[in-house]
Design an enzyme around this catalytic site. Structure first.
Site, mmCIF file in Angstrom:
data_model
loop_
_atom_site.group_PDB
_atom_site.id
_atom_site.type_symbol
_atom_site.label_atom_id
_atom_site.label_comp_id
_atom_site.label_asym_id
_atom_site.label_seq_id
_atom_site.Cartn_x
_atom_site.Cartn_y
_atom_site.Cartn_z
ATOM 1 N N ASP A 45 0.845 -1.326 0.036
ATOM 2 C CA ASP A 45 -0.075 0.055 -0.069
ATOM 3 C C ASP A 45 1.004 1.387 0.023
ATOM 4 O O ASP A 45 1.253 1.398 1.071
ATOM 5 C CB ASP A 45 -0.944 -0.007 1.277
ATOM 6 C CG ASP A 45 -1.894 -1.126 1.123
ATOM 7 O OD1 ASP A 45 -1.744 -1.967 0.575
ATOM 8 O OD2 ASP A 45 -3.229 -0.849 1.839
ATOM 9 N N LYS B 211 -10.175 0.260 -2.607
ATOM 10 C CA LYS B 211 -9.984 -0.020 -1.084
ATOM 11 C C LYS B 211 -10.551 1.287 -0.484
ATOM 12 O O LYS B 211 -9.628 2.199 -0.296
ATOM 13 C CB LYS B 211 -8.780 -0.455 -0.697
ATOM 14 C CG LYS B 211 -8.539 -0.632 0.779
ATOM 15 C CD LYS B 211 -7.160 -1.183 1.072
ATOM 16 C CE LYS B 211 -6.948 -1.407 2.366
ATOM 17 N NZ LYS B 211 -5.673 -1.626 2.964
ATOM 18 N N LYS C 232 -6.641 3.591 -3.478
ATOM 19 C CA LYS C 232 -7.297 3.470 -2.118
ATOM 20 C C LYS C 232 -7.471 4.878 -1.472
ATOM 21 O O LYS C 232 -6.469 5.555 -1.977
ATOM 22 C CB LYS C 232 -6.219 2.468 -1.376
ATOM 23 C CG LYS C 232 -6.422 2.640 0.153
ATOM 24 C CD LYS C 232 -5.288 1.734 0.833
ATOM 25 C CE LYS C 232 -5.276 2.006 2.642
ATOM 26 N NZ LYS C 232 -4.118 1.313 2.879
#
Lengths: 504, 312
Positions: B149, B248, B212
């Protein structure tokens, strides 16, 4: 030569791969049924006429049925008012006008109207359920739009009651007398509010006739008016079909006629009333253009177009029933529309997840079918949402037509159902020309990221309401009404007061 | 954009379509749409199925300075078996930790289906030299992270250096090797939905496997309208390239009701293919127990006290 062939093959391969890209709105995760409870609703088996503060049987003793269009089940019987009943109602309204309402201090009138607004709020759940039962509209719309907006109209005009002299500075104002009001079946309670609230605030009394397919919420409103302890005769509500409406608007004791409905009936009323000196306001049909430019916020425009045409099953006089797309954005936009239509949930109006409910009546369903058939015959390409329709009741799948020409019936006539006609344009001027090329002129929508373009288009479109980057937005403070054969007079806002006053 | 998409980084050349200008986003209408989807009534069987799906999509996260071996091990046990003794409850999708704790998570999750996700690239600000951020990424991957991430350099993005942001994402993607790359936009710092949309497009065209919303360190974190705008970007990218990118939302998702709302957004924007942990994740630290509590309530008809749920 060979190289060109290979290139062509590669291109074809690319096209095929593109065509294979699709979204699947299937059953990976289904919503369970979520029906709104109806235990709190008590409908009477029979409703009488609301005249002079009381429910009275019709003189001739005739009643007709009102049914639930989603199930075809009978809901109740309502009175069929004849000319003598109309006469009684108008006489009651005249007495109340002369003896009570016009003489009452405006501040006191305002208090009654506020009280009606509050009782509507208190009985909101019941009103929403009955509106959906009787008319077929989704409960989420009657709950979140119709009922709250109806209450808002009473609140708004209650505030004007003692401030009328500030509405038209430099002028004296006085009420007109008795208003005869005839309203349609698409927003039964809301239209009653649009008609009654400004009339009362201005000091008039009222005889209101709801549509014959959707009389129940107007009759609940009569109960609410009783509960609010309004002086008898100030509001009278009589039920019946076209004959009753004709008797009401033609009654010599009526000073003002307010009509919302089809252009055909509106014209008929205007002919019948010519020379009588009665004041009139008409809110009639529409064939609104929703104009989408290539620079628009596309995904939001898709939402606006969807709600513009499928809100209330398309039974909306200002529905955006013609979509004008700038050519470059046509294919993408239509693909997005189809995907969005696949997620529309069509069915039981009382399910809280239903987006599109039942068509209001069998007659209307037949009219929609007839016009859709004409679209197919005239060569437009039809796409209907892939939804399962309930076996009973009046339902029609949300539908769009592409490849529509200005000359097609589906581009000219008001369908008043969930059917969208898609056309294209190349320049701003062409968009304006096509949008205005209709005998209607109620509303329009413009979607563009350029603020200057929104304002320029708005000034050139012959429509009473032009929405910019949104659609179907209503507020009691904002006037609404048509150009051309969509009618005249304004409802809502300060302008809406003028329809119920003599301004000197 | 020439530097990225004209010559192209080796990892990307030939793979992506040219990046066109991003479409504008109307704030009011986007928020209205997200709000209208919050009104979906999710009851009974739909609620149970949705909550189970939410668990399977959950990236159970701990990103505190005080994270330790004990804390991470406990979280991993919770991710493997969210409700001890209840075999009907599925495992979470992943555990998300800082790079130094990847080996501990890897060990604790061995033999399970739960993935190890690691934040990297000088999380949460991303304001270190690119070489440091790339090194951070490689070390996390070498330590066993299945998913990375990363954060974008919001300063660069906001000052208009979009090409640099795109190049950096492409470089991190390369450093990821086989590990999946989630690109954190930190939407709470981007200031507009137009910027959210632009950053989403940049990330996808530069090689992101997932986009995300947030680090969880900035307010607002994930919101439904921001998520909707990103889902719409994913939809357009899919039709343009044929590639399915994952989504996400992370940060601020604490209740089962919120989780269901996010699933509704996915279902009605992208459809069935994205209702899967491969393409949708929920980043959360405290959401799991509320979901478990709601599932128990659906099963037994009554709410249980929170002492019946493990606190890790």
């Amino acid at each position: 030569m060979t190289i060109k062939l290979v290139e062509e093959k590669a291109l074809m391969g690319q096209d095929r791969r593109r065509a294979e890209r699709r979204l699947d709105f299937g059953h990976a995760w289904d919503y369970a049924p979520a029906p709104e409870g109806t235990d709190h609703v008590r409908l009477a088996s029979r409703y009488d006429l609301f005249i002079d503060g009381r429910f009275e049987p019709p003189g001739a003793g005739r009643y007709f049925e009102t049914i639930n269009p989603a199930t075809e089940a009978r809901l109740a019987e309502v009175a069929d008012a004849d000319e003598r009943d109309v006469d009684r109602a108008v006489a009651a309204a005249r007495r109340a006008y002369d003896q009570v309402w016009a003489r009452m201090a405006p501040l006191e009138r305002g208090k009654y109207i506020y009280r009606i607004a509050r009782v509507i709020q208190e009985r909101a759940r019941e009103l929403a359920v009955v509106e959906s039962l009787d008319g077929g509209k989704p409960i989420k719309e009657s709950r979140d739009f119709d009922v709250p907006t109806a209450a808002a109209h009473f609140f708004y005009y209650a505030g004007w009651a003692d401030k009328l002299r500030y509405a038209f500075p430099g002028h004296a104002v006085r009420p007109l007398g008795v208003a005869g009001q005839v309203i349609p079946w698409n927003f039964p309670l809301l239209m009653a509010a649009w008609k009654i609230a400004p009339a009362l605030a201005c000091g008039n009394t009222v005889v209101l006739k709801p549509a014959e397919t959707t009389p129940l919420t107007a009759l609940l409103l009569a109960e609410i008016i009783q509960e609010a302890d309004l002086p008898p005769g100030v509001v009278n509500i009589i039920t019946g079909a076209g004959k009753t409406g004709a008797a009401l608007v033609g009654h010599p004791g009526v000073d003002k006629v307010a009509f919302t409905g089809s252009t055909a009936v509106g014209k008929h009323i205007q002919r019948a009333l010519a020379g009588t000196g009665k004041r009139m306001t008409m809110e009639l049909g529409g064939k609104a253009a929703n104009i989408v430019f290539a620079d628009a916020p596309i995904d939001q425009a898709v939402e606006g177009v969807i709600s513009g045409i499928f809100f209330n099953q398309g039974h909306v006089c200002c529905a955006g029933s013609r979509l004008l797309l700038e050519e470059g954005v046509h294919d993408t936009f239509v693909r997005k529309l189809r995907d969005r239509m696949a997620t529309l949930r069509v069915g039981d109006p009382l399910d809280k997840n239903t987006d599109v409910g039942a068509i209001n009546s069998k007659m209307q369903l037949e009219k929609i079918r007839e016009l859709v058939a004409s679209g197919e015959e005239e060569g437009a390409e039809r796409f209907s949402a892939p939804c399962e329709l309930p076996e009973r009741g009046y339902f029609f799948a949300p539908t769009i037509f592409t490849g529509v020409a200005q000359s097609h019936r589906i581009a000219r006539e008001e369908i008043f159902g969930p059917v969208l006609s898609v056309l294209t344009f190349r320049t701003d001027a062409e968009a304006v020309e096509k949008a205005n090329n209709t005998f209607y002129g109620l509303s329009a929508g413009v979607w563009s990221n350029k603020g200057a373009r929104l304002f320029k288009m708005a000034s050139q479109l012959e429509a009473g309401v032009v929405w910019g980057n949104t659609y179907n937005k209503f507020d009691p403070s904002s006037p609404f009404g048509g150009y051309k054969e969509s009618g005249f007079g304004r409802e809502g806002g300060r302008q809406g007061l003028a329809a119920y006053l003599v301004v000197e | 954009m020439q530097s990225t998409h004209g010559g192209g980084s080796p990892a990307l050349s030939g793979m992506l379509a040219p990046l066109e200008p991003s479409p504008p986003v109307d704030r009011i209408a986007a928020e209205e749409r997200a709000q209208s989807l919050a009104k979906r009534s999710i009851k009974k069987s739909a609620k149970v199925a949705g909550l189970r799906l939410a668990i399977q999509m959950m990236d159970l996260t701990t990103l505190e300075g005080s994270d330790s071996r004990g804390k991470v091990s406990a979280l991993c046990m919770k991710a493997r078996s969210p409700s001890p003794g209840d075999h009907g409850i599925p495992s979470c999708a992943a555990v998300c930790v800082y790079p130094n704790l990847v080996p501990i998570a890897k060990e604790a999750l061995a033999g399970s289906s739960v993935k190890v996700a690691s934040v990297a690239t000088a999380f949460p600000s991303g304001l270190s030299a690119l070489s440091v951020r790339l090194d951070d990424t490689r070390r996390a991957v070498d330590a066993g992270a299945d998913e990375i991430d990363m954060v974008i350099d919001r300063g660069a993005f906001l000052s208009g250096e979009h090409a640099r942001v795109a190049d950096e994402i492409a470089a991190v993607k390369e450093a990821c090797g086989d590990a999946h790359l989630k690109v954190i936009l930190e939407t709470g710092e981007l200031g507009s939905y137009d910027n959210v949309r632009r950053a989403s497009d940049l990330a996808m065209y530069s090689g992101a496997d997932f986009i995300k919303t947030s680090t969880g360190k900035i307010q607002p974190a994930a919101t439904p309208p921001v998520t909707l705008v990103m889902l719409e970007a994913i939809r357009d990218f899919y039709f343009a390239t044929g590639r399915r990118i994952g989504m996400k939302p992370a940060g601020g998702i604490r209740t089962a009701k919120q989780a269901l709302h996010y699933l509704v957004l996915v279902k009605e924007t992208l459809g069935d293919a994205w209702l899967h942990p491969d393409l949708f994740r929920l980043g959360a630290s405290t959401l799991l127990n509320d979901v478990l509590m709601q599932l128990k309530k659906e099963e037994s008809g009554a709410y249980q006290g929170d002492e019946y749920f493990t606190k890790d």
